[in-house]
Design a protein around this motif. Structure first.
Motif, short mmCIF file in Angstrom:
data_model
loop_
_atom_site.label_atom_id
_atom_site.label_comp_id
_atom_site.label_asym_id
_atom_site.label_seq_id
_atom_site.Cartn_x
_atom_site.Cartn_y
_atom_site.Cartn_z
N ALA A 159 0.84 -1.21 0.00
CA ALA A 159 0.00 0.00 0.00
C ALA A 159 0.88 1.26 0.00
O ALA A 159 0.60 2.23 -0.71
CB ALA A 159 -0.92 0.00 1.22
N ASP A 208 -7.06 -1.32 -3.45
CA ASP A 208 -8.47 -1.64 -3.14
C ASP A 208 -9.38 -0.52 -3.67
O ASP A 208 -8.92 0.62 -3.88
CB ASP A 208 -8.66 -1.71 -1.61
CG ASP A 208 -7.94 -2.90 -0.98
OD1 ASP A 208 -7.30 -3.67 -1.73
OD2 ASP A 208 -8.03 -3.03 0.25
N ALA A 214 -7.63 4.64 1.88
CA ALA A 214 -7.42 4.52 3.34
C ALA A 214 -8.16 5.63 4.09
O ALA A 214 -8.55 5.45 5.25
CB ALA A 214 -5.92 4.58 3.64
N LYS A 244 -5.44 1.59 0.15
CA LYS A 244 -5.47 0.35 0.90
C LYS A 244 -5.04 -0.76 -0.05
O LYS A 244 -5.33 -0.71 -1.26
CB LYS A 244 -6.89 0.03 1.37
CG LYS A 244 -7.30 0.80 2.61
CD LYS A 244 -8.62 0.24 3.13
CE LYS A 244 -9.05 1.01 4.35
NZ LYS A 244 -9.97 0.24 5.17
N PHE A 247 -5.28 -3.19 4.01
CA PHE A 247 -4.28 -2.49 4.85
C PHE A 247 -3.95 -1.10 4.30
O PHE A 247 -3.87 -0.91 3.08
CB PHE A 247 -3.02 -3.35 5.01
CG PHE A 247 -3.26 -4.50 5.94
CD1 PHE A 247 -3.01 -4.37 7.30
CD2 PHE A 247 -3.80 -5.69 5.46
CE1 PHE A 247 -3.28 -5.41 8.17
CE2 PHE A 247 -4.06 -6.74 6.32
CZ PHE A 247 -3.80 -6.60 7.68
N CYS A 248 -3.73 -0.18 5.22
CA CYS A 248 -3.61 1.24 4.87
C CYS A 248 -2.16 1.71 4.71
O CYS A 248 -1.23 1.10 5.24
CB CYS A 248 -4.21 2.10 5.99
SG CYS A 248 -5.94 1.79 6.30
N ILE A 277 -6.73 3.32 9.68
CA ILE A 277 -5.74 4.37 9.39
C ILE A 277 -5.16 4.94 10.68
O ILE A 277 -4.00 5.33 10.72
CB ILE A 277 -6.34 5.47 8.46
CG1 ILE A 277 -5.27 6.49 8.05
CG2 ILE A 277 -7.53 6.18 9.07
CD1 ILE A 277 -4.14 5.94 7.26
#
Ligand code: GLY
Ligand code: MN
Ligand code: MN
Length: 252
Positions: free
Chosen positions: A30, A69, A73, A109, A113-114, A190
């Motif tokens: 990311a 994604d 985020a 993301k 996950f950010c 985040i």
């Protein structure tokens, strides 16, 4: 009171997330994507005449093109001119012009996950009306960030790292212009524990597997503001900056 304090400390410590290898790989991806997109946008798209909203849209479009994604985020910040003086501005249809500061705060993301990255640029080669004053302040923020990342690496308590940055600004009488936490954990959310600020329990320190942002900023209301932010992984060998995007200030 005593009991509450102990409960708070236990709760705080239990909430600090140590990431697994797989989680770290996703955060890394990311962060890589976010750095790549930032450099692509400032290289190809950020020109006098575009609006903040158009740049924020580009960031989203690239995120989709390059495999992030669907959901970012957090909402992207592109704040130009005086809009950069707001800590959390929302992109507007303000037209970005020569001599503007432009603040970015962005993160995609990857598999949930950010990442979290802030950069700031100045739309001039350095000849602008305010560029030398601005540049001094920019350099101060950059220096404070570098020092804080070093302290992270050395395992200094988070609350002390925050204090160290406040002191660095205090020396120039600029500490009133820094009004938020120095950083926070990053993961599926985040904002995760720990928070790098004066309220962090004294004995919470950087340790292996934490992913933390370091994001000092100075904001001069109605004029301009700067925040530089990186997402950093703590390992047993030191820290690794996961957001390697350029910190070049003068562009265009
Ligand atoms: N992008 C939100 C933050 O920096 O905390
Ligand atoms: Mn952040
Ligand atoms: Mn951010």
């Amino acid at each position: 009171m005593y009991k509450f304090k102990n409960w708070f400390l236990d709760h705080y410590k239990q909430s600090v997330k140590i990431k697994t290898k797989e989680e770290i790989n996703n955060i890394y991806k990311a962060c890589q994507l976010t750095s790549f997109i930032y450099e692509k946008v400032i290289g190809n798209d950020l020109k006098p005449g575009v609006t903040e909203i158009e740049i924020a849209q580009k960031i989203y479009d690239y995120s989709q093109q390059y495999g992030a994604d669907k959901k970012l985020a957090f909402p992207t910040i592109v704040g130009s001119g005086s809009n950069s003086s707001f800590i959390h501005s929302t992109p507007t249809d303000r037209v970005i012009g020569e001599g503007d500061v432009v603040q970015f705060d962005m993160g995609v993301k990857y598999k949930g996950f950010c990442s979290d990255l802030s950069r700031v640029v100045y739309m001039s080669k350095g000849s602008g009306k305010y560029s030398s004053q601005m540049y001094e302040k920019y350099k101060l923020v950059k220096k404070a960030q570098k020092k804080a990342i070093k302290s992270l690496e050395l395992g200094m308590p988070f609350t002390d790292i925050h204090e160290q940055v406040v002191d660095c600004f205090k020396k120039r009488n600029l500490h009133y212009y820094f009004q938020h936490s120095l950083g926070h954990g990053v993961g599926l959310d985040i904002h995760e524990f720990p928070f790098v600020n004066k309220d962090c329990p004294k004995d919470v320190c950087p340790s292996e597997g934490m992913v933390i942002t370091i994001e000092p900023g100075l904001y001069f209301p109605g004029e301009y503001g700067f925040r530089i932010e990186d997402t950093v992984l703590i390992t047993k060998f030191g820290s690794i900056n996961l957001t390697k995007a350029t910190k070049e200030f003068f562009i265009y």
